[in-house]
Scaffold this motif. Structure first.
Motif, PDB file in Angstrom:
ATOM      1  N   ALA A  27       0.822  -1.215   0.000  1.00 61.27           N
ATOM      2  CA  ALA A  27       0.000   0.000   0.000  1.00 61.27           C
ATOM      3  C   ALA A  27       0.855   1.263   0.000  1.00 61.27           C
ATOM      4  CB  ALA A  27      -0.931  -0.002   1.218  1.00 61.27           C
ATOM      5  N   ASP A  28       2.063   1.188   0.582  1.00 63.87           N
ATOM      6  CA  ASP A  28       2.891   2.386   0.753  1.00 63.87           C
ATOM      7  C   ASP A  28       3.867   2.618  -0.395  1.00 63.87           C
ATOM      8  OD1 ASP A  28       3.975   4.629   2.287  1.00 63.87           O
ATOM      9  OD2 ASP A  28       5.730   3.358   2.605  1.00 63.87           O
ATOM     10  N   ASP A  29       4.379   1.549  -1.003  1.00 66.69           N
ATOM     11  CA  ASP A  29       5.462   1.655  -1.979  1.00 66.69           C
ATOM     12  C   ASP A  29       4.914   1.530  -3.404  1.00 66.69           C
ATOM     13  OD1 ASP A  29       7.690   0.895  -3.750  1.00 66.69           O
ATOM     14  OD2 ASP A  29       8.876   0.696  -1.910  1.00 66.69           O
ATOM     15  N   ALA A  30       4.946   2.623  -4.145  1.00 67.33           N
ATOM     16  CA  ALA A  30       4.324   2.657  -5.475  1.00 67.33           C
ATOM     17  C   ALA A  30       4.942   1.645  -6.432  1.00 67.33           C
ATOM     18  CB  ALA A  30       4.427   4.066  -6.062  1.00 67.33           C
TER      19      ALA A  30
ATOM     20  N   ALA B 242       4.621  -3.590  -9.391  1.00 69.47           N
ATOM     21  CA  ALA B 242       5.124  -4.931  -9.698  1.00 69.47           C
ATOM     22  C   ALA B 242       4.134  -6.005  -9.241  1.00 69.47           C
ATOM     23  CB  ALA B 242       6.492  -5.142  -9.045  1.00 69.47           C
ATOM     24  N   VAL B 243       3.558  -5.827  -8.051  1.00 70.02           N
ATOM     25  CA  VAL B 243       2.601  -6.814  -7.551  1.00 70.02           C
ATOM     26  C   VAL B 243       1.383  -6.892  -8.465  1.00 70.02           C
ATOM     27  CG1 VAL B 243       0.971  -7.260  -5.654  1.00 70.02           C
ATOM     28  CG2 VAL B 243       3.370  -6.736  -5.152  1.00 70.02           C
ATOM     29  N   HIS B 244       0.905  -5.753  -8.946  1.00 68.45           N
ATOM     30  CA  HIS B 244      -0.212  -5.764  -9.902  1.00 68.45           C
ATOM     31  C   HIS B 244       0.167  -6.540 -11.155  1.00 68.45           C
ATOM     32  CE1 HIS B 244      -3.490  -2.739  -8.762  1.00 68.45           C
ATOM     33  NE2 HIS B 244      -2.756  -2.904  -7.670  1.00 68.45           N
TER      34      HIS B 244
ATOM     35  N   SER C 122      12.235  -7.043 -16.945  1.00 67.92           N
ATOM     36  CA  SER C 122      11.285  -6.910 -18.056  1.00 67.92           C
ATOM     37  C   SER C 122       9.994  -6.235 -17.583  1.00 67.92           C
ATOM     38  CB  SER C 122      10.979  -8.292 -18.644  1.00 67.92           C
ATOM     39  OG  SER C 122       9.923  -8.224 -19.572  1.00 67.92           O
ATOM     40  N   VAL C 123       9.521  -6.624 -16.396  1.00 67.22           N
ATOM     41  CA  VAL C 123       8.314  -6.013 -15.825  1.00 67.22           C
ATOM     42  C   VAL C 123       8.555  -4.525 -15.542  1.00 67.22           C
ATOM     43  CG1 VAL C 123       6.850  -5.969 -13.747  1.00 67.22           C
ATOM     44  CG2 VAL C 123       7.348  -8.144 -14.883  1.00 67.22           C
ATOM     45  N   LEU C 124       9.710  -4.215 -14.956  1.00 66.37           N
ATOM     46  CA  LEU C 124      10.021  -2.807 -14.629  1.00 66.37           C
ATOM     47  C   LEU C 124      10.185  -1.968 -15.899  1.00 66.37           C
ATOM     48  CD1 LEU C 124      12.568  -3.284 -11.691  1.00 66.37           C
ATOM     49  CD2 LEU C 124      10.191  -2.523 -11.530  1.00 66.37           C
ATOM     50  N   ASN C 125      10.709  -2.576 -16.954  1.00 65.51           N
ATOM     51  CA  ASN C 125      10.914  -1.827 -18.198  1.00 65.51           C
ATOM     52  C   ASN C 125       9.601  -1.467 -18.893  1.00 65.51           C
ATOM     53  OD1 ASN C 125      13.679  -1.726 -17.944  1.00 65.51           O
ATOM     54  ND2 ASN C 125      14.052  -3.537 -19.208  1.00 65.51           N
ATOM     55  N   GLN C 126       8.501  -2.091 -18.471  1.00 62.16           N
ATOM     56  CA  GLN C 126       7.187  -1.750 -19.025  1.00 62.16           C
ATOM     57  C   GLN C 126       6.530  -0.599 -18.262  1.00 62.16           C
ATOM     58  OE1 GLN C 126       4.740  -5.372 -19.401  1.00 62.16           O
ATOM     59  NE2 GLN C 126       6.649  -6.531 -19.497  1.00 62.16           N
ATOM     60  N   PHE C 127       7.175  -0.202 -17.164  1.00 60.03           N
ATOM     61  CA  PHE C 127       6.622   0.864 -16.326  1.00 60.03           C
ATOM     62  C   PHE C 127       6.883   2.233 -16.950  1.00 60.03           C
ATOM     63  CE2 PHE C 127       7.228   4.123 -13.073  1.00 60.03           C
ATOM     64  CZ  PHE C 127       6.061   4.012 -12.337  1.00 60.03           C
ATOM     65  N   GLU C 128       5.874   3.079 -16.946  1.00 57.12           N
ATOM     66  CA  GLU C 128       6.028   4.473 -17.354  1.00 57.12           C
ATOM     67  C   GLU C 128       5.387   5.362 -16.295  1.00 57.12           C
ATOM     68  OE1 GLU C 128       4.320   4.956 -21.235  1.00 57.12           O
ATOM     69  OE2 GLU C 128       6.137   4.270 -22.245  1.00 57.12           O
TER      70      GLU C 128
END
Length: 277
Positions: free
Chosen positions: A118-121, A126-128, A151-157
């Motif tokens: 809940a606290d760490d965006a 990543a959990v989602h 790979s998951v983090l690289n999809q983050f914007e």
């Protein structure tokens, strides 16, 4: 008996949800640390004042010859999880009572994990993504190897559509931090394992996850239960978990609009914050 609709929708992606200011790499220096988090929660329960909690925390660290810088970082990150806890989780002052009903260290870790998410965006993003992989029947959906995590983090914007951009060494430390959390909550078996499985849930983490799902959701919360998804429970398990909850007296099935729905018998967390299960 099919008591509730089968759910197979993962949570939404959180890419483009957070601004750069909302995202940090705190996980690189402070994992779940259940024992220390519990200590902070108990100090807050006893004193009810974060300034006092901080003062006592540092006095105890100094007595144990801990380095000031390390203690400050750990306190800042752990206390943030409680200070920023949403109203949909048990109040931090009630948390020691909740932890007292846990039957194992893993139970406690699973409860405290929900405050971290809940606290760490970035952890929440990543959990989602992993909950979505589980819902969509990816092969080895809970693969927490550096390769898959990167790979998951690289999809983050970010909200401004700029990409995730941290040094490789920082990203690797963050990945190891997340794997350590997954070990604490029972997803990963040991230090060598990078591919995990949905963990079993004890009674207290189940009731907290249920309460969180109910409080976060709407009338159809049970079709996409946030807390169960955060703990990587596949939809095939939900009916069993709902039945387990209904056996505790904290939850009950009620008939509404011609269908059975699950509702808390009192306030969602009352059974584990006032006298135990």
């Amino acid at each position: 008996m099919n008591t509730l609709p089968d759910g197979d929708n993962g949570p939404p992606s959180l890419s483009r949800t957070f601004s750069p200011e909302e995202v940090n790499m705190d996980l690189t220096m402070c994992g779940l640390l259940p024992d220390r988090a519990e200590e902070i929660a108990r100090l807050y329960r006893e004193h009810g004042n974060w300034n006092q909690v901080k003062e006592i925390w540092f006095e105890e660290r100094r007595a144990n010859r801990s380095t000031k810088g390390s203690s400050q970082k750990i306190y800042r990150v752990l206390s943030s999880r409680f200070k920023n806890a949403p109203a949909t989780l048990p109040n931090p002052s009630d948390l020691p009572a909740v932890l007292d009903t846990c039957s194992s260290s893993r139970d406690k870790a699973q409860v405290l994990y929900l405050y971290l998410v809940a606290d760490d965006a970035l952890v929440r993003y990543a959990v989602h993504e992993y909950a979505r992989r589980l819902a969509e029947d990816f092969p080895e959906p809970l693969d927490f190897s550096n390769e898959t995590l990167t790979s998951v983090l690289n999809q983050f914007e970010y909200t401004n559509e700029t990409p995730f951009d941290y040094a490789d060494s920082t990203t690797e430390r963050w990945c190891e931090g997340l794997r350590s959390v997954m070990r604490e909550i029972g997803v990963l078996e040991n230090q060598q394992t990078v591919v995990g499985n949905p963990p079993s849930l004890g009674e207290t983490p189940l009731l907290v996850a249920m309460g969180y799902s109910y409080e976060e959701g709407d009338e159809e919360w049970f079709e996409s239960p946030t807390g169960l998804q955060y703990l990587f429970q596949p939809s095939a398990r939900w009916e069993e978990l709902y039945n387990r909850a209904a056996e505790t007296e904290a939850w009950e099935f009620v008939e509404l609009h011609g269908s059975l729905q699950l509702r808390p018998t009192d306030e969602p967390y009352s059974s584990i914050t006032s006298g135990g299960i």
